[in-house]
Design a protein around this motif. Sequence first.
Motif, PDB file in Angstrom:
ATOM      1  N   GLU A  79       0.822  -1.215   0.000  1.00 56.37           N
ATOM      2  CA  GLU A  79       0.000   0.000   0.000  1.00 56.37           C
ATOM      3  C   GLU A  79       0.855   1.264   0.000  1.00 56.37           C
ATOM      4  OE1 GLU A  79      -2.423  -0.305   3.451  1.00 56.37           O
ATOM      5  OE2 GLU A  79      -3.678  -1.936   2.657  1.00 56.37           O
ATOM      6  N   SER A  82       4.719   2.336  -5.315  1.00 50.91           N
ATOM      7  CA  SER A  82       4.439   1.934  -6.690  1.00 50.91           C
ATOM      8  C   SER A  82       5.757   1.547  -7.329  1.00 50.91           C
ATOM      9  CB  SER A  82       3.782   3.060  -7.486  1.00 50.91           C
ATOM     10  OG  SER A  82       2.410   3.176  -7.169  1.00 50.91           O
ATOM     11  N   ALA A 104      -7.208   4.386 -11.926  1.00 52.63           N
ATOM     12  CA  ALA A 104      -7.920   5.040 -10.819  1.00 52.63           C
ATOM     13  C   ALA A 104      -9.188   4.263 -10.452  1.00 52.63           C
ATOM     14  CB  ALA A 104      -8.255   6.474 -11.191  1.00 52.63           C
ATOM     15  N   ARG A 107      -8.415   1.104  -8.556  1.00 56.18           N
ATOM     16  CA  ARG A 107      -8.055   1.384  -7.165  1.00 56.18           C
ATOM     17  C   ARG A 107      -9.224   1.983  -6.391  1.00 56.18           C
ATOM     18  NH1 ARG A 107      -1.684   3.376  -7.595  1.00 56.18           N
ATOM     19  NH2 ARG A 107      -0.954   1.422  -8.499  1.00 56.18           N
ATOM     20  N   HIS A 108     -10.398   2.002  -7.024  1.00 58.17           N
ATOM     21  CA  HIS A 108     -11.645   2.431  -6.384  1.00 58.17           C
ATOM     22  C   HIS A 108     -11.545   3.858  -5.837  1.00 58.17           C
ATOM     23  CE1 HIS A 108     -12.858  -1.749  -6.745  1.00 58.17           C
ATOM     24  NE2 HIS A 108     -11.758  -2.125  -6.095  1.00 58.17           N
ATOM     25  N   LEU A 109     -10.924   4.737  -6.618  1.00 59.98           N
ATOM     26  CA  LEU A 109     -10.781   6.128  -6.203  1.00 59.98           C
ATOM     27  C   LEU A 109     -11.926   6.966  -6.748  1.00 59.98           C
ATOM     28  CD1 LEU A 109      -6.932   6.595  -6.812  1.00 59.98           C
ATOM     29  CD2 LEU A 109      -8.106   6.028  -4.679  1.00 59.98           C
ATOM     30  N   PRO A 112     -12.184   9.592 -10.956  1.00 61.98           N
ATOM     31  CA  PRO A 112     -11.041   9.122 -11.744  1.00 61.98           C
ATOM     32  C   PRO A 112     -10.695  10.046 -12.916  1.00 61.98           C
ATOM     33  CG  PRO A 112     -12.977   7.743 -12.123  1.00 61.98           C
ATOM     34  CD  PRO A 112     -13.289   8.603 -10.955  1.00 61.98           C
ATOM     35  N   ILE A 115      -8.626  12.894 -11.543  1.00 63.01           N
ATOM     36  CA  ILE A 115      -7.280  12.411 -11.226  1.00 63.01           C
ATOM     37  C   ILE A 115      -6.458  12.299 -12.500  1.00 63.01           C
ATOM     38  CG2 ILE A 115      -5.987  10.399 -10.413  1.00 63.01           C
ATOM     39  CD1 ILE A 115      -8.314   9.891  -8.448  1.00 63.01           C
ATOM     40  N   ILE A 151      -0.934   7.238  -9.047  1.00 61.84           N
ATOM     41  CA  ILE A 151      -2.359   7.236  -8.715  1.00 61.84           C
ATOM     42  C   ILE A 151      -2.549   6.609  -7.333  1.00 61.84           C
ATOM     43  CG2 ILE A 151      -4.607   6.265  -9.330  1.00 61.84           C
ATOM     44  CD1 ILE A 151      -3.808   6.568 -12.253  1.00 61.84           C
ATOM     45  N   GLY A 152      -3.201   7.327  -6.452  1.00 62.92           N
ATOM     46  CA  GLY A 152      -3.345   6.901  -5.068  1.00 62.92           C
ATOM     47  C   GLY A 152      -2.317   7.525  -4.142  1.00 62.92           C
ATOM     48  N   ASN A 153      -1.422   8.333  -4.713  1.00 63.12           N
ATOM     49  CA  ASN A 153      -0.406   9.070  -3.944  1.00 63.12           C
ATOM     50  C   ASN A 153       0.455   8.182  -3.045  1.00 63.12           C
ATOM     51  OD1 ASN A 153      -1.183  11.699  -4.913  1.00 63.12           O
ATOM     52  ND2 ASN A 153      -2.990  11.536  -3.593  1.00 63.12           N
ATOM     53  N   PRO A 154       1.125   7.177  -3.593  1.00 67.46           N
ATOM     54  CA  PRO A 154       2.011   6.361  -2.759  1.00 67.46           C
ATOM     55  C   PRO A 154       3.191   7.204  -2.276  1.00 67.46           C
ATOM     56  CG  PRO A 154       2.407   5.894  -5.073  1.00 67.46           C
ATOM     57  CD  PRO A 154       1.196   6.779  -5.012  1.00 67.46           C
TER      58      PRO A 154
END
Length: 252
Positions: A79, A82, A104, A107-109, A112, A115, A151-154
Amino acid sequence: MTTQSVIQVQGLEKSYKELKVLRGVDFDVRRGTIFALLGSNGAGKTTVVRILSTLLRADAGTATVNGFDVATQPDKVRESFSLTGQFAAVDEILSGRENLVLVAKLRHLDEPGKIADELLARFSLTEAGGRRVATYSGGMRRRLDIAMSLIGNPPVIFLDEPTTGLDPQARIEVWNSVKELAEHGTTVLLTTQYLDEAEKLADRIAILHQGHIIVNGTLAELKQLLPPAKVEYVEKQPTLEDVFLTLVGTDK
């Protein structure tokens, strides 16, 4: 930038049957910095990345990413990062924007489309966003690949030889994107065999050779390992290539 270590590696060992690839690797990576792991082909750079990304189990040693142990907390580690490999993992049939929207959604954001548009703008791909990726240049594909990774800001991104096979202009495009990652607070672990790439990008550089980190420091610190050379009475500072070849040698 802070002094907090977001990646910590201690005593990492890995063998493939009789071949010992890692023989006790140690290094830390501070948050919001670019750390270059430099080494020749077969030095073990990708093995380190595969262990850190939970794709491979180490024989010995410990490693943490974003405070989570790669062996005992793999889900939390996944989590936190990336991974961008040596070849762009993009769908050539889809457009650049469609690639981003797809990831997106997977990843269920929320939002999308928003983003995707923000990342297209950030990586200077807005005008090409509606075009099929098959029409993109190598540098554009790689920038899109890195954008997809964000995507998801890791907090951490692993770039495993990201400019392999790219032409000089495309490499510069990718370099600019990598610099921007760190400016936005992302911690970057970059593996490369290109000396100029490490020299241009890294806050710290570690050289992996024969299973060990043989030197780890800033570019200025590494250059201090060799005395300046004098050419026609003009002092010439050593390059990273001089340092690397002196430490590692030229034998393949």
